[in-house]
Write a protein that holds these residues in place. Structure first.
Motif, PDB file in Angstrom:
ATOM      1  N   ALA A 153       2.047  11.944  -6.116  1.00 58.76           N
ATOM      2  CA  ALA A 153       2.072  10.489  -5.986  1.00 58.76           C
ATOM      3  C   ALA A 153       0.875   9.977  -5.198  1.00 58.76           C
ATOM      4  O   ALA A 153       0.560  10.494  -4.120  1.00 58.76           O
ATOM      5  CB  ALA A 153       3.355  10.050  -5.297  1.00 58.76           C
ATOM      6  N   PRO A 154       0.165   8.970  -5.719  1.00 55.64           N
ATOM      7  CA  PRO A 154      -0.968   8.405  -4.981  1.00 55.64           C
ATOM      8  C   PRO A 154      -0.494   7.614  -3.770  1.00 55.64           C
ATOM      9  O   PRO A 154       0.627   7.094  -3.745  1.00 55.64           O
ATOM     10  CB  PRO A 154      -1.632   7.477  -6.005  1.00 55.64           C
ATOM     11  N   VAL A 155      -1.328   7.526  -2.769  1.00 58.68           N
ATOM     12  CA  VAL A 155      -1.029   6.727  -1.571  1.00 58.68           C
ATOM     13  C   VAL A 155      -1.316   5.263  -1.895  1.00 58.68           C
ATOM     14  O   VAL A 155      -2.417   4.926  -2.331  1.00 58.68           O
ATOM     15  CB  VAL A 155      -1.885   7.189  -0.381  1.00 58.68           C
ATOM     16  N   TYR A 156      -0.338   4.397  -1.688  1.00 62.96           N
ATOM     17  CA  TYR A 156      -0.523   2.989  -2.039  1.00 62.96           C
ATOM     18  C   TYR A 156      -0.102   2.030  -0.931  1.00 62.96           C
ATOM     19  O   TYR A 156      -0.164   0.813  -1.111  1.00 62.96           O
ATOM     20  CB  TYR A 156       0.244   2.643  -3.317  1.00 62.96           C
ATOM     21  N   ASP A 157       0.324   2.550   0.226  1.00 59.49           N
ATOM     22  CA  ASP A 157       0.787   1.656   1.284  1.00 59.49           C
ATOM     23  C   ASP A 157      -0.157   1.581   2.475  1.00 59.49           C
ATOM     24  O   ASP A 157       0.060   0.822   3.415  1.00 59.49           O
ATOM     25  CB  ASP A 157       2.175   2.078   1.767  1.00 59.49           C
ATOM     26  N   ALA A 158      -1.238   2.384   2.456  1.00 59.14           N
ATOM     27  CA  ALA A 158      -2.226   2.356   3.542  1.00 59.14           C
ATOM     28  C   ALA A 158      -3.519   2.967   3.032  1.00 59.14           C
ATOM     29  O   ALA A 158      -3.525   3.731   2.064  1.00 59.14           O
ATOM     30  CB  ALA A 158      -1.721   3.132   4.764  1.00 59.14           C
ATOM     31  N   CYS A 159      -4.614   2.630   3.679  1.00 58.42           N
ATOM     32  CA  CYS A 159      -5.920   3.155   3.278  1.00 58.42           C
ATOM     33  C   CYS A 159      -5.978   4.657   3.557  1.00 58.42           C
ATOM     34  O   CYS A 159      -5.645   5.110   4.654  1.00 58.42           O
ATOM     35  CB  CYS A 159      -7.026   2.432   4.042  1.00 58.42           C
ATOM     36  N   VAL A 160      -6.406   5.431   2.568  1.00 59.48           N
ATOM     37  CA  VAL A 160      -6.481   6.884   2.748  1.00 59.48           C
ATOM     38  C   VAL A 160      -7.626   7.288   3.670  1.00 59.48           C
ATOM     39  O   VAL A 160      -7.663   8.423   4.159  1.00 59.48           O
ATOM     40  CB  VAL A 160      -6.629   7.606   1.390  1.00 59.48           C
ATOM     41  N   ASN A 161      -8.558   6.371   3.924  1.00 58.62           N
ATOM     42  CA  ASN A 161      -9.673   6.681   4.836  1.00 58.62           C
ATOM     43  C   ASN A 161      -9.321   6.391   6.286  1.00 58.62           C
ATOM     44  O   ASN A 161      -9.382   7.265   7.144  1.00 58.62           O
ATOM     45  CB  ASN A 161     -10.916   5.872   4.452  1.00 58.62           C
ATOM     46  N   CYS A 162      -8.921   5.155   6.570  1.00 58.52           N
ATOM     47  CA  CYS A 162      -8.695   4.734   7.955  1.00 58.52           C
ATOM     48  C   CYS A 162      -7.223   4.660   8.334  1.00 58.52           C
ATOM     49  O   CYS A 162      -6.901   4.405   9.497  1.00 58.52           O
ATOM     50  CB  CYS A 162      -9.369   3.390   8.212  1.00 58.52           C
ATOM     51  N   THR A 163      -6.337   4.856   7.360  1.00 57.93           N
ATOM     52  CA  THR A 163      -4.875   4.841   7.524  1.00 57.93           C
ATOM     53  C   THR A 163      -4.323   3.469   7.922  1.00 57.93           C
ATOM     54  O   THR A 163      -3.153   3.348   8.263  1.00 57.93           O
ATOM     55  CB  THR A 163      -4.391   5.887   8.557  1.00 57.93           C
ATOM     56  N   GLU A 164      -5.149   2.434   7.891  1.00 59.39           N
ATOM     57  CA  GLU A 164      -4.671   1.087   8.215  1.00 59.39           C
ATOM     58  C   GLU A 164      -3.861   0.522   7.044  1.00 59.39           C
ATOM     59  O   GLU A 164      -4.194   0.733   5.876  1.00 59.39           O
ATOM     60  CB  GLU A 164      -5.852   0.163   8.509  1.00 59.39           C
ATOM     61  N   GLY A 178      -5.780   7.664  -3.559  1.00 55.62           N
ATOM     62  CA  GLY A 178      -5.043   6.585  -2.935  1.00 55.62           C
ATOM     63  C   GLY A 178      -5.835   5.317  -2.728  1.00 55.62           C
ATOM     64  O   GLY A 178      -7.003   5.194  -3.134  1.00 55.62           O
ATOM     65  N   LEU A 179      -5.194   4.400  -2.063  1.00 51.57           N
ATOM     66  CA  LEU A 179      -5.720   3.063  -1.811  1.00 51.57           C
ATOM     67  C   LEU A 179      -6.873   3.097  -0.810  1.00 51.57           C
ATOM     68  O   LEU A 179      -6.851   3.869   0.149  1.00 51.57           O
ATOM     69  CB  LEU A 179      -4.575   2.197  -1.305  1.00 51.57           C
ATOM     70  N   ILE A 180      -7.856   2.269  -1.056  1.00 50.00           N
ATOM     71  CA  ILE A 180      -9.015   2.118  -0.172  1.00 50.00           C
ATOM     72  C   ILE A 180      -9.123   0.644   0.230  1.00 50.00           C
ATOM     73  O   ILE A 180      -9.116  -0.239  -0.628  1.00 50.00           O
ATOM     74  CB  ILE A 180     -10.318   2.558  -0.871  1.00 50.00           C
ATOM     75  N   CYS A 181      -9.230   0.390   1.529  1.00 52.04           N
ATOM     76  CA  CYS A 181      -9.329  -0.991   1.999  1.00 52.04           C
ATOM     77  C   CYS A 181     -10.744  -1.529   1.798  1.00 52.04           C
ATOM     78  O   CYS A 181     -11.683  -0.777   1.497  1.00 52.04           O
ATOM     79  CB  CYS A 181      -8.925  -1.081   3.471  1.00 52.04           C
ATOM     80  N   GLU A 182     -10.896  -2.814   1.986  1.00 50.02           N
ATOM     81  CA  GLU A 182     -12.199  -3.473   1.809  1.00 50.02           C
ATOM     82  C   GLU A 182     -13.246  -2.882   2.740  1.00 50.02           C
ATOM     83  O   GLU A 182     -14.400  -2.661   2.351  1.00 50.02           O
ATOM     84  CB  GLU A 182     -12.038  -4.971   2.052  1.00 50.02           C
ATOM     85  N   ALA A 183     -12.870  -2.592   3.978  1.00 52.80           N
ATOM     86  CA  ALA A 183     -13.823  -2.071   4.960  1.00 52.80           C
ATOM     87  C   ALA A 183     -14.329  -0.682   4.592  1.00 52.80           C
ATOM     88  O   ALA A 183     -15.477  -0.320   4.896  1.00 52.80           O
ATOM     89  CB  ALA A 183     -13.183  -2.039   6.348  1.00 52.80           C
ATOM     90  N   CYS A 184     -13.495   0.120   3.932  1.00 54.49           N
ATOM     91  CA  CYS A 184     -13.869   1.499   3.585  1.00 54.49           C
ATOM     92  C   CYS A 184     -14.402   1.617   2.164  1.00 54.49           C
ATOM     93  O   CYS A 184     -14.794   2.707   1.741  1.00 54.49           O
ATOM     94  CB  CYS A 184     -12.668   2.428   3.754  1.00 54.49           C
ATOM     95  N   HIS A 185     -14.399   0.527   1.432  1.00 54.47           N
ATOM     96  CA  HIS A 185     -14.831   0.528   0.037  1.00 54.47           C
ATOM     97  C   HIS A 185     -16.283   0.949  -0.072  1.00 54.47           C
ATOM     98  O   HIS A 185     -17.168   0.366   0.559  1.00 54.47           O
ATOM     99  CB  HIS A 185     -14.634  -0.879  -0.543  1.00 54.47           C
TER     100      HIS A 185
END
Length: 251
Positions: A153-164, A178-185
C-alpha cells in the motif's frame, strides 16, 4: 448436478479456488493459476484438460469457482479432481477486461502457496459485482485493497520525505511509494490532488457486499489510475498486459 474431473493420485490436498489465468500447455494439457482460500496462489497443470471428452477441462476457465484437489510437484502442482462451485459471471468485453486487470495484478503481487484468505474473499466479491456496478471503479477498488493486503500500500497520509501531514493537493513518488508534499517536490513526481487522495481512501474502504454511493470526478479517477498502475509496474518490474488490452479497447 456435480461436474467432476479426476486423475488418480496418492497424495493430494483440497481447497476452494477461483481461476485467475488459463492457457494451453503441450498437446492436451492446460496450465492455470488460481487463488485458493487456504493455500494462496497456486500455479498448476491440468493434464488432459484439453481433450473434448474431458468434462473437468471445461471447468478450468477464468473466474470459475471450484472445489479442487491437487497434488504437489517439484516445480508445479497438478490437478487431481475438481467440482464446480459456480461458473463465471456473465460479462461483456469491458467487464472481462477489467476482471483481467484484477487477475493479473493479483498474480503479480502474490507469492505461490502463501495463504491469505482475505485476498480470496476479495477476488470472489469483486468478480461477483463487476456485472452490477461500474467495472472500472470495481477494478480500481480491488487493486487498492490488494495493495493493502499484500503490504504494498502506498503512503497517502503524510509526506514520505519529511513525514509531515499533508492537506490539499500534493504529488506522488512512484519510486518512494507515497505522497510528496509541495516543499519536498522535486519535479519528477506525479500530481496527486486532494480529490484523488480522497478517492483512494474511499476505494480502499468500499464494501463489495454493500457498495455505498459516492461521487467520482473523472479527473481524480484518471489521476489515481495513472498513479497506481505506474506504481504497480514499478514494483513488479514488468508491464501489465491487461492494461494494453484496455488501451486497445479505448478504455
Amino acid at each position: 448436478m456435480v461436474l467432476r474431473y479426476e486423475l488418480m493420485s496418492n497424495t493430494a490436498y483440497k481447497d476452494e479456488v477461483i481461476i485467475l489465468k488459463v492457457k494451453d500447455w503441450q498437446t492436451a494439457d492446460k496450465y492455470a493459476v488460481c487463488f485458493s482460500r487456504a493455500h494462496g496462489k497456486i500455479p498448476f497443470l491440468a493434464y488432459g484438460a484439453r481433450y473434448a471428452r474431458t468434462t473437468g477441462g471445461r471447468l478450468i476457465q477464468p473466474f470459475a469457482m471450484l472445489d479442487m484437489q491437487l497434488y504437489s510437484g517439484k516445480r508445479l502442482d497438478s490437478m487431481k479432481s475438481c467440482e464446480l462451485i459456480a461458473l463465471p459471471q456473465q460479462m461483456d468485453i469491458k467487464q472481462m477486461a477489467y476482471a483481467s486487470v484484477i487477475a493479473e495484478v493479483t498474480e503479480a503481487l502474490t507469492e505461490a502457496h502463501e495463504p491469505q484468505e482475505d485476498i480470496y474473499e476479495l477476488l470472489v466479491g469483486a468478480v461477483q459485482i463487476l456485472s452490477r456496478n461500474n467495472p472500472r471503479l470495481v477494478a480500481l477498488s480491488a487493486i487498492c485493497k490488494l495493495l493493502v493486503l499484500t503490504g504494498f500500500a502506498p503512503v497517502y497520509d503524510a509526506c514520505v520525505n519529511c513525514t509531515e501531514a499533508v492537506e490539499g493537493d500534493a504529488f506522488f513518488s512512484v519510486v518512494q511509494g507515497g505522497l510528496i508534499c509541495e516543499a519536498c517536490h522535486g519535479g519528477e513526481e506525479l500530481p496527486f490532488s486532494s480529490g484523488a487522495q480522497k478517492l483512494l481512501q474511499e476505494l480502499i474502504a468500499l464494501d463489495f457486499n454493500d457498495p455505498q454511493l459516492f461521487t467520482v470526478r473523472g479527473g481524480d479517477l484518471m489521476q489515481l489510475e495513472q498513479i497506481l498502475y505506474r506504481f504497480i509496474v514499478y514494483q513488479i518490474d514488468k508491464p501489465l498486459k491487461s492494461l494494453s488490452f484496455l488501451a486497445q479497447l479505448g478504455l
